[in-house]
Write an enzyme that holds these catalytic residues in place. Structure first.
Site, PDB file in Angstrom:
ATOM      1  N   TYR A 130       0.839  -1.207   0.000  1.00 27.88           N
ATOM      2  CA  TYR A 130       0.000   0.000   0.000  1.00 27.88           C
ATOM      3  C   TYR A 130       0.875   1.258   0.000  1.00 27.88           C
ATOM      4  O   TYR A 130       0.739   2.113  -0.882  1.00 27.88           O
ATOM      5  CB  TYR A 130      -0.886  -0.032   1.238  1.00 27.88           C
ATOM      6  CG  TYR A 130      -1.880   1.103   1.355  1.00 27.88           C
ATOM      7  CD1 TYR A 130      -3.022   1.141   0.564  1.00 27.88           C
ATOM      8  CD2 TYR A 130      -1.688   2.131   2.276  1.00 27.88           C
ATOM      9  CE1 TYR A 130      -3.946   2.173   0.690  1.00 27.88           C
ATOM     10  CE2 TYR A 130      -2.611   3.163   2.409  1.00 27.88           C
ATOM     11  CZ  TYR A 130      -3.736   3.180   1.615  1.00 27.88           C
ATOM     12  OH  TYR A 130      -4.654   4.199   1.738  1.00 27.88           O
ATOM     13  N   VAL A 156      -9.429   1.857  13.284  1.00 27.68           N
ATOM     14  CA  VAL A 156      -9.631   2.009  14.721  1.00 27.68           C
ATOM     15  C   VAL A 156     -11.007   2.579  15.091  1.00 27.68           C
ATOM     16  O   VAL A 156     -11.653   2.090  16.026  1.00 27.68           O
ATOM     17  CB  VAL A 156      -8.456   2.825  15.343  1.00 27.68           C
ATOM     18  CG1 VAL A 156      -8.412   4.242  14.847  1.00 27.68           C
ATOM     19  CG2 VAL A 156      -8.533   2.797  16.844  1.00 27.68           C
ATOM     20  N   SER A 183     -13.993   2.498  13.432  1.00 36.97           N
ATOM     21  CA  SER A 183     -15.088   1.542  13.225  1.00 36.97           C
ATOM     22  C   SER A 183     -14.952   0.358  14.189  1.00 36.97           C
ATOM     23  O   SER A 183     -15.931  -0.102  14.768  1.00 36.97           O
ATOM     24  CB  SER A 183     -15.121   1.062  11.777  1.00 36.97           C
ATOM     25  OG  SER A 183     -13.840   0.747  11.320  1.00 36.97           O
ATOM     26  N   ASN A 184     -13.711  -0.096  14.403  1.00 36.75           N
ATOM     27  CA  ASN A 184     -13.476  -1.192  15.356  1.00 36.75           C
ATOM     28  C   ASN A 184     -14.042  -0.869  16.726  1.00 36.75           C
ATOM     29  O   ASN A 184     -14.815  -1.630  17.289  1.00 36.75           O
ATOM     30  CB  ASN A 184     -11.960  -1.333  15.546  1.00 36.75           C
ATOM     31  CG  ASN A 184     -11.449  -2.626  14.988  1.00 36.75           C
ATOM     32  OD1 ASN A 184     -12.172  -3.331  14.300  1.00 36.75           O
ATOM     33  ND2 ASN A 184     -10.198  -2.925  15.285  1.00 36.75           N
ATOM     34  N   PHE A 185     -13.626   0.267  17.256  1.00 37.77           N
ATOM     35  CA  PHE A 185     -14.043   0.654  18.610  1.00 37.77           C
ATOM     36  C   PHE A 185     -15.569   0.795  18.689  1.00 37.77           C
ATOM     37  O   PHE A 185     -16.195   0.333  19.636  1.00 37.77           O
ATOM     38  CB  PHE A 185     -13.391   1.976  19.028  1.00 37.77           C
ATOM     39  CG  PHE A 185     -11.945   1.862  19.432  1.00 37.77           C
ATOM     40  CD1 PHE A 185     -11.347   0.616  19.606  1.00 37.77           C
ATOM     41  CD2 PHE A 185     -11.172   3.003  19.655  1.00 37.77           C
ATOM     42  CE1 PHE A 185     -10.008   0.504  19.979  1.00 37.77           C
ATOM     43  CE2 PHE A 185      -9.835   2.907  20.031  1.00 37.77           C
ATOM     44  CZ  PHE A 185      -9.252   1.648  20.188  1.00 37.77           C
ATOM     45  N   ARG A 211      -3.353   9.570  16.900  1.00 41.81           N
ATOM     46  CA  ARG A 211      -3.895   9.695  15.552  1.00 41.81           C
ATOM     47  C   ARG A 211      -4.746  10.951  15.524  1.00 41.81           C
ATOM     48  O   ARG A 211      -5.236  11.419  16.557  1.00 41.81           O
ATOM     49  CB  ARG A 211      -4.789   8.502  15.194  1.00 41.81           C
ATOM     50  CG  ARG A 211      -4.079   7.176  15.050  1.00 41.81           C
ATOM     51  CD  ARG A 211      -3.184   7.128  13.816  1.00 41.81           C
ATOM     52  NE  ARG A 211      -2.585   5.803  13.628  1.00 41.81           N
ATOM     53  CZ  ARG A 211      -1.470   5.402  14.228  1.00 41.81           C
ATOM     54  NH1 ARG A 211      -0.839   6.203  15.051  1.00 41.81           N
ATOM     55  NH2 ARG A 211      -0.979   4.202  13.980  1.00 41.81           N
ATOM     56  N   ARG A 260       0.833  10.303  14.151  1.00 45.65           N
ATOM     57  CA  ARG A 260       0.416  10.695  12.821  1.00 45.65           C
ATOM     58  C   ARG A 260      -0.408  11.961  12.955  1.00 45.65           C
ATOM     59  O   ARG A 260      -1.419  11.965  13.645  1.00 45.65           O
ATOM     60  CB  ARG A 260      -0.443   9.567  12.284  1.00 45.65           C
ATOM     61  CG  ARG A 260      -0.635   9.405  10.813  1.00 45.65           C
ATOM     62  CD  ARG A 260       0.493   9.659   9.943  1.00 45.65           C
ATOM     63  NE  ARG A 260       1.324   8.552   9.519  1.00 45.65           N
ATOM     64  CZ  ARG A 260       0.905   7.383   9.049  1.00 45.65           C
ATOM     65  NH1 ARG A 260      -0.351   7.092   8.983  1.00 45.65           N
ATOM     66  NH2 ARG A 260       1.753   6.503   8.638  1.00 45.65           N
TER      67      ARG A 260
END
Ligand SMILES: NC(=O)c1ccc[n+]([C@@H]2O[C@H](COP(=O)([O-])OP(=O)(O)OC[C@H]3O[C@@H](n4cnc5c(N)ncnc54)[C@H](O)[C@@H]3O)[C@@H](O)[C@H]2O)c1
Length: 316
Positions: free
Chosen positions: A145, A187, A189-191, A211, A277
């Protein structure tokens, strides 16, 4: 003035929002997608619009169309998906760019590349200005990527220098919002999904890595401003929200917002995961008069609502 616009990756998360907004602005849209990570469901509400057309196509193969502008978004964006078939990821970034640049050259269209903050790799300077060349591992599991997107930027600039193509390059930082894929391991959507299911929120590392999160509407706005900017401004330009949060802060915020009973658990950091980041958006502010407007709380609320409805619909 109505324009004919091609959006590759238009059935994905960002692409579907971009389609929606450009249709609202009165343009005619051709949405090209192979539905690898995107779905027709993301654009189903646009299908009845006479100005909208969906074409199932893989951008690693050439495409012949007549348009005024091209937004090149086709590419799986989350590690789970782009690492699933890394060779195809490199092909999508590199062959996809070559095919779309070739098309733009033939029909004299203006073309915008959805590049990424991943071109900076694990950055050694912070925040990252566009002049920073990055710190990327060329042979790691993220390289398909990161290096693919770097090569795509090279191709864009060479087509510009060699063929006078009108190009625009946006380096997109973490963006979130409704229609993110629920299982893509990103992260936000996961959380949210974990919190809504009352299962533990997984934090990789100790959660102190930071982030910055940009809401999708802000991102769509800056992509359009970039496309409409004078031909002399080509980027690359950082597009993202510079307000930083630690991953642990985000996890806590999501738990509070959903009223979840979930606890937070910690797992080892994956390879090459960047520690920090944050975009330096001075250039976007100066050249495009843009900065993000939507605060994390507001954006998270809309995203939680979306996932809540999605999970309920899947249960029914
Ligand atoms: N969302 C972010 O935070 C973020 C950050 C940086 C860069 N980007 C870039 O923005 C673009 C869109 O990302 P997204 O978050 O909407 O991801 P997404 O996975 O939801 O969308 C990508 C779309 O491209 C399609 N696609 C993949 N390979 C294809 C191919 N070979 N031919 C045709 N279509 C193909 C997928 O089916 C999907 O609809 C990507 O290029 C990504 O690299 C996104």
């Amino acid at each position: 003035m109505q324009k004919r616009i091609l959006i590759t990756g238009g059935a994905g998360f960002l692409g579907s929002h971009l389609c929606e907004r450009l249709l609202k602005d009165g343009h005619e849209l051709l949405c090209v997608d192979n539905c690898f990570t995107g779905t027709k469901q993301n654009i189903i509400h646009l299908m009845t619009n006479p100005n909208f057309e969906f074409i199932r196509h893989d951008v690693t193969f050439p495409l012949y169309l007549e348009v005024d502008e091209i937004y090149n978004l086709a590419c799986p964006a989350s590690p789970v998906h782009y690492q699933h078939d890394p060779v195809q990821t490199t092909k999508t970034t590199v062959h996809g760019a070559i095919n779309m640049l070739g098309l733009a050259k033939r029909i004299k269209a203006k073309i915008l590349q959805a590049s990424t903050s991943e071109v900076y790799g694990d950055p050694s300077i912070h925040p990252q200005p566009e002049t920073y060349w990055g710190n990327v591992n060329p042979i790691g599991i993220r390289s398909c990527y990161d290096e693919g997107k770097r090569c795509a930027e090279t191709l864009f600039f060479d087509y510009h220098r060699q063929h006078n193509l009108r190009i625009k390059v946006a380096r997109i930082f973490n963006t979130y919002g409704p229609r993110m894929h629920p299982d893509d391991g990103r992260v936000v959507s996961n959380f949210i999904v974990q919190a809504l299911k009352n299962i533990p929120l997984t934090v990789y590392g100790d959660g102190s890595q930071t982030r910055s999160f940009c809401y999708v509407d802000d991102l769509v706005e800056v992509l359009i401003r970039l496309m409409e900017s004078p031909d002399t401004f080509i980027g690359p330009v950082n597009t993202g929200n510079p307000v930083e949060f630690t991953i642990l802060e985000l996890a806590q915020k999501v738990i509070d917002m959903t009223g979840s009973k979930s606890e937070i658990i910690f797992k080892p950091l994956p390879n090459d995961d960047p520690k920090q980041r944050k975009p330096d958006i001075t250039l976007a502010k100066k050249e495009l008069g843009w900065e993000p407007k939507i605060k994390l709380n507001e954006g998270l609320k809309k995203t939680v609502e979306y996932f809540d409805n999605l999970l309920k619909a899947n249960r029914d």
